[in-house]
Motif scaffolding. Structure first.
Motif, PDB file in Angstrom:
ATOM      1  N   PHE A   1       0.862  -1.183   0.000  1.00 42.38           N
ATOM      2  CA  PHE A   1       0.000   0.000   0.000  1.00 42.38           C
ATOM      3  C   PHE A   1       0.899   1.234   0.000  1.00 42.38           C
ATOM      4  CE2 PHE A   1      -2.398   3.454   1.934  1.00 42.38           C
ATOM      5  CZ  PHE A   1      -3.541   3.436   1.139  1.00 42.38           C
ATOM      6  N   VAL A   2       0.561   2.200  -0.868  1.00 48.27           N
ATOM      7  CA  VAL A   2       1.364   3.432  -0.942  1.00 48.27           C
ATOM      8  C   VAL A   2       0.644   4.511  -0.141  1.00 48.27           C
ATOM      9  CG1 VAL A   2       2.583   4.997  -2.487  1.00 48.27           C
ATOM     10  CG2 VAL A   2       1.818   2.780  -3.328  1.00 48.27           C
ATOM     11  N   LEU A   3       1.366   5.053   0.816  1.00 48.46           N
ATOM     12  CA  LEU A   3       0.768   6.083   1.675  1.00 48.46           C
ATOM     13  C   LEU A   3       1.317   7.448   1.295  1.00 48.46           C
ATOM     14  CD1 LEU A   3      -0.929   6.776   4.231  1.00 48.46           C
ATOM     15  CD2 LEU A   3       1.117   6.304   5.594  1.00 48.46           C
ATOM     16  N   GLY A   4       0.401   8.408   1.142  1.00 42.96           N
ATOM     17  CA  GLY A   4       0.825   9.789   0.919  1.00 42.96           C
ATOM     18  C   GLY A   4       0.824  10.510   2.255  1.00 42.96           C
ATOM     19  N   ASN A   5       0.029  11.586   2.341  1.00 41.24           N
ATOM     20  CA  ASN A   5      -0.070  12.311   3.618  1.00 41.24           C
ATOM     21  C   ASN A   5      -1.095  11.712   4.563  1.00 41.24           C
ATOM     22  OD1 ASN A   5       1.852  14.102   2.956  1.00 41.24           O
ATOM     23  ND2 ASN A   5       0.565  15.922   3.089  1.00 41.24           N
ATOM     24  N   GLY A   6      -1.777  10.672   4.127  1.00 41.55           N
ATOM     25  CA  GLY A   6      -2.753  10.000   4.978  1.00 41.55           C
ATOM     26  C   GLY A   6      -3.986  10.841   5.278  1.00 41.55           C
ATOM     27  N   SER A   7      -4.337  11.757   4.372  1.00 39.22           N
ATOM     28  CA  SER A   7      -5.496  12.616   4.651  1.00 39.22           C
ATOM     29  C   SER A   7      -6.782  12.073   4.040  1.00 39.22           C
ATOM     30  CB  SER A   7      -5.236  14.044   4.140  1.00 39.22           C
ATOM     31  OG  SER A   7      -5.047  14.053   2.748  1.00 39.22           O
ATOM     32  N   ASN A   8      -6.688  10.893   3.427  1.00 41.70           N
ATOM     33  CA  ASN A   8      -7.887  10.321   2.805  1.00 41.70           C
ATOM     34  C   ASN A   8      -8.008   8.826   3.061  1.00 41.70           C
ATOM     35  OD1 ASN A   8      -9.361  10.927  -0.512  1.00 41.70           O
ATOM     36  ND2 ASN A   8     -10.218  10.918   1.518  1.00 41.70           N
ATOM     37  N   VAL A   9      -7.295   8.325   4.082  1.00 41.41           N
ATOM     38  CA  VAL A   9      -7.282   6.883   4.305  1.00 41.41           C
ATOM     39  C   VAL A   9      -7.794   6.498   5.690  1.00 41.41           C
ATOM     40  CG1 VAL A   9      -5.412   6.274   2.718  1.00 41.41           C
ATOM     41  CG2 VAL A   9      -4.840   7.004   5.011  1.00 41.41           C
TER      42      VAL A   9
ATOM     43  N   GLY B   1      -3.331  17.088   1.138  1.00 38.02           N
ATOM     44  CA  GLY B   1      -2.653  15.867   0.700  1.00 38.02           C
ATOM     45  C   GLY B   1      -1.364  16.125  -0.053  1.00 38.02           C
ATOM     46  N   SER B   2      -0.776  15.032  -0.529  1.00 44.88           N
ATOM     47  CA  SER B   2       0.442  15.108  -1.339  1.00 44.88           C
ATOM     48  C   SER B   2       0.050  15.057  -2.818  1.00 44.88           C
ATOM     49  CB  SER B   2       1.331  13.906  -1.015  1.00 44.88           C
ATOM     50  OG  SER B   2       0.672  12.714  -1.437  1.00 44.88           O
ATOM     51  N   ILE B   3       1.036  15.273  -3.681  1.00 47.61           N
ATOM     52  CA  ILE B   3       0.775  15.175  -5.122  1.00 47.61           C
ATOM     53  C   ILE B   3       0.379  13.733  -5.496  1.00 47.61           C
ATOM     54  CG2 ILE B   3       1.869  15.378  -7.408  1.00 47.61           C
ATOM     55  CD1 ILE B   3       1.112  18.040  -5.867  1.00 47.61           C
TER      56      ILE B   3
ATOM     57  N   ASN C   1      -7.789  12.141  -7.988  1.00 53.40           N
ATOM     58  CA  ASN C   1      -8.187  13.285  -8.820  1.00 53.40           C
ATOM     59  C   ASN C   1      -8.826  14.349  -7.916  1.00 53.40           C
ATOM     60  OD1 ASN C   1      -8.712  14.974 -11.005  1.00 53.40           O
ATOM     61  ND2 ASN C   1     -10.635  13.952 -11.501  1.00 53.40           N
ATOM     62  N   SER C   2      -8.057  14.750  -6.925  1.00 60.43           N
ATOM     63  CA  SER C   2      -8.562  15.678  -5.900  1.00 60.43           C
ATOM     64  C   SER C   2      -8.883  17.039  -6.498  1.00 60.43           C
ATOM     65  CB  SER C   2      -7.505  15.854  -4.805  1.00 60.43           C
ATOM     66  OG  SER C   2      -7.274  14.627  -4.179  1.00 60.43           O
ATOM     67  N   GLY C   3      -9.759  17.723  -5.825  1.00 61.05           N
ATOM     68  CA  GLY C   3     -10.108  19.057  -6.298  1.00 61.05           C
ATOM     69  C   GLY C   3     -11.057  19.765  -5.363  1.00 61.05           C
ATOM     70  N   CYS C   4     -11.213  21.043  -5.603  1.00 57.86           N
ATOM     71  CA  CYS C   4     -12.260  21.804  -4.898  1.00 57.86           C
ATOM     72  C   CYS C   4     -12.514  23.095  -5.653  1.00 57.86           C
ATOM     73  CB  CYS C   4     -11.921  22.043  -3.437  1.00 57.86           C
ATOM     74  SG  CYS C   4     -10.406  22.883  -3.124  1.00 57.86           S
TER      75      CYS C   4
ATOM     76  N   ILE D   1       3.020   3.235  -8.290  1.00 57.97           N
ATOM     77  CA  ILE D   1       3.491   4.269  -7.358  1.00 57.97           C
ATOM     78  C   ILE D   1       3.814   5.496  -8.198  1.00 57.97           C
ATOM     79  CG2 ILE D   1       5.228   4.896  -5.630  1.00 57.97           C
ATOM     80  CD1 ILE D   1       5.654   1.913  -5.118  1.00 57.97           C
ATOM     81  N   PHE D   2       3.097   6.577  -7.957  1.00 58.72           N
ATOM     82  CA  PHE D   2       3.384   7.803  -8.692  1.00 58.72           C
ATOM     83  C   PHE D   2       4.653   8.419  -8.112  1.00 58.72           C
ATOM     84  CE2 PHE D   2      -1.409   7.591  -8.619  1.00 58.72           C
ATOM     85  CZ  PHE D   2      -1.472   6.924  -9.830  1.00 58.72           C
ATOM     86  N   LEU D   3       5.538   8.839  -9.004  1.00 56.79           N
ATOM     87  CA  LEU D   3       6.833   9.383  -8.559  1.00 56.79           C
ATOM     88  C   LEU D   3       6.857  10.893  -8.672  1.00 56.79           C
ATOM     89  CD1 LEU D   3       9.009   6.832 -10.549  1.00 56.79           C
ATOM     90  CD2 LEU D   3       8.555   6.789  -8.080  1.00 56.79           C
TER      91      LEU D   3
ATOM     92  N   LYS E   1     -13.102  30.610   2.243  1.00 54.98           N
ATOM     93  CA  LYS E   1     -14.345  29.907   1.879  1.00 54.98           C
ATOM     94  C   LYS E   1     -14.341  28.504   2.465  1.00 54.98           C
ATOM     95  CE  LYS E   1     -16.000  31.116  -2.718  1.00 54.98           C
ATOM     96  NZ  LYS E   1     -16.021  30.600  -4.074  1.00 54.98           N
ATOM     97  N   LYS E   2     -13.205  27.846   2.306  1.00 52.86           N
ATOM     98  CA  LYS E   2     -13.077  26.465   2.767  1.00 52.86           C
ATOM     99  C   LYS E   2     -13.203  26.394   4.296  1.00 52.86           C
ATOM    100  CE  LYS E   2     -11.014  22.218   2.329  1.00 52.86           C
ATOM    101  NZ  LYS E   2     -11.295  21.105   1.501  1.00 52.86           N
ATOM    102  N   GLU E   3     -12.534  27.309   4.978  1.00 52.30           N
ATOM    103  CA  GLU E   3     -12.583  27.281   6.451  1.00 52.30           C
ATOM    104  C   GLU E   3     -13.986  27.571   6.984  1.00 52.30           C
ATOM    105  OE1 GLU E   3      -7.936  28.116   7.544  1.00 52.30           O
ATOM    106  OE2 GLU E   3      -9.420  29.645   8.090  1.00 52.30           O
TER     107      GLU E   3
END
Ligand SMILES: Cc1cc2nc3c(=O)[nH]c(=O)nc-3n(C[C@H](O)[C@H](O)[C@H](O)COP(=O)(O)OP(=O)(O)OC[C@H]3O[C@@H](n4cnc5c(N)ncnc54)[C@H](O)[C@@H]3O)c2cc1C
Length: 302
Positions: free
Chosen positions: A61-69, A129-131, A138-141, A184-186, A210-212
């Motif tokens: 499992f590839v972990l980024g910043n862990g903000s979506n897991v 999160g990370s890239i 496909n994160s966005g806002c 694994i995205f590099l 706006k987000k806050e």
């Protein structure tokens, strides 16, 4: 693969290998047991060596910043790979094009773009999160997402084979991309548009405010729990949850945010099972009361 074998391999690999590493503090929910093997490659060479040696010997499992897991309370039987410093470079390729390592935070990339008068990446200032994670999700806002600015992705598969994929060959969906899981995205290349950093800065500040106002901050959460069911109703998922479930619903310390009903929160010491029970309960209730089937946005790691 036996611990002893991995230990032998570890001697020759350019990276740090830890056994039975706690993963609780490596994700925003602050939930989870241990990883059987936790690998932090120090270089691309080290990453490829590990993948080639480990190929077909266990789960990855590839972990980024862990903000979506959301991890399990039980041990993750396999390797969790986290890219570190050596995957955190950012460089300008031309006046509107940036290449960034997968471990760069989206916030840092948006700042870099601003400092170089490149517009289009402002939305990233709102995503923790990370890239690497941003590509996978496909994160966005605020109506912008990764697909709008991605040019290409450089990656390595779990067998250690490297490739570069142009973004126009990838199908992007709402909060997902159609690429195999064993990647694994590099790094990735992004293209924006020239604009003054002053204007970019003002726009970024606007988005952050706006987000806050709309979403809770400084809490233990995984962000949006469910995807907005865009093809089934005009209603936002938080509206569906509000109409179907009392906001006080909880399983132990797993609760629903008062500020945003689609943000679930670990109040203190929630177990993974409690968070999953809350997720399943809300999903069932929304289905029963509105007929709409929700899909989780959060990645539940088994
Ligand atoms: C407070 C808060 C607010 C948020 N707001 C938003 C928002 O506005 N918009 C939005 O879209 N999301 C939002 N999120 C969710 C999350 O931040 C994004 O999905 C983010 O892009 C995930 O990145 P990450 O590095 O944390 O990924 P992780 O959570 O670590 O991982 C997510 C997925 O990406 C994969 N992954 C990570 N790195 C790599 C890599 N290098 N190679 C291959 N796969 C990889 C993982 O395997 C996993 O499947 C929010 C989350 C929180 C906690």
């Amino acid at each position: 693969m036996k611990k002893e074998d991995i230990k032998k391999l570890a001697l020759s690999i350019d990276g740090d290998i830890f056994f039975d590493q706690s993963i609780k503090n490596l994700n925003w929910f602050n939930i989870g047991g241990k990883a059987e093997i936790f690998f932090k490659p120090k270089s691309l060479k080290g990453l490829i060596e590990y993948l080639k040696l480990y190929a077909n010997r266990g789960k990855i499992f590839v972990l980024g910043n862990g903000s979506n897991v959301l991890f399990d309370d039980e041990k993750y039987q396999g390797t969790i790979i986290k890219l570190g410093k050596n995957f955190s470079n950012i460089a300008l390729l031309d006046r509107e094009t940036i290449i960034a390592g997968a471990a760069v935070t989206q916030k840092k990339l948006s700042e870099f773009a601003k400092d170089n008068n490149i517009s289009g990446l402002e939305f990233m200032s709102c995503i923790p999160g990370s890239i690497g994670g941003g590509i996978r999700m496909n994160s966005g806002c605020f109506k912008k997402e990764f697909k709008d600015i991605l040019i290409s992705i450089q990656l390595v598969d779990f067998k250690g084979i490297m490739r570069s994929i142009p973004a126009d060959k990838i199908k992007f969906n709402y909060r997902s991309i159609e690429l195999p899981k064993d990647l694994i995205f590099l790094s990735a290349t992004f293209k924006g548009k020239e604009k003054s950093s002053f204007e970019i800065n003002n726009f970024m500040k606007e988005l952050i405010i706006k987000k806050e106002l709309a979403q809770p901050t400084k809490i233990k959460t995984g962000g949006s729990t469910f995807k907005n069911p865009i093809n089934q109703t005009d209603k936002k998922v938080w509206e569906l949850i509000r109409s179907a479930v009392p906001n006080e619903t909880n399983y132990g310390d797993a609760i629903i945010s008062e500020k945003h009903a689609n943000f679930f929160v670990n109040k203190k010491n929630a177990k993974s099972e409690e968070m999953k029970s809350l997720i399943n309960f809300v999903k069932d209730q929304v289905k029963k009361k509105t007929g709409i089937k929700l899909d989780t946005e959060i990645v539940i790691v088994e």
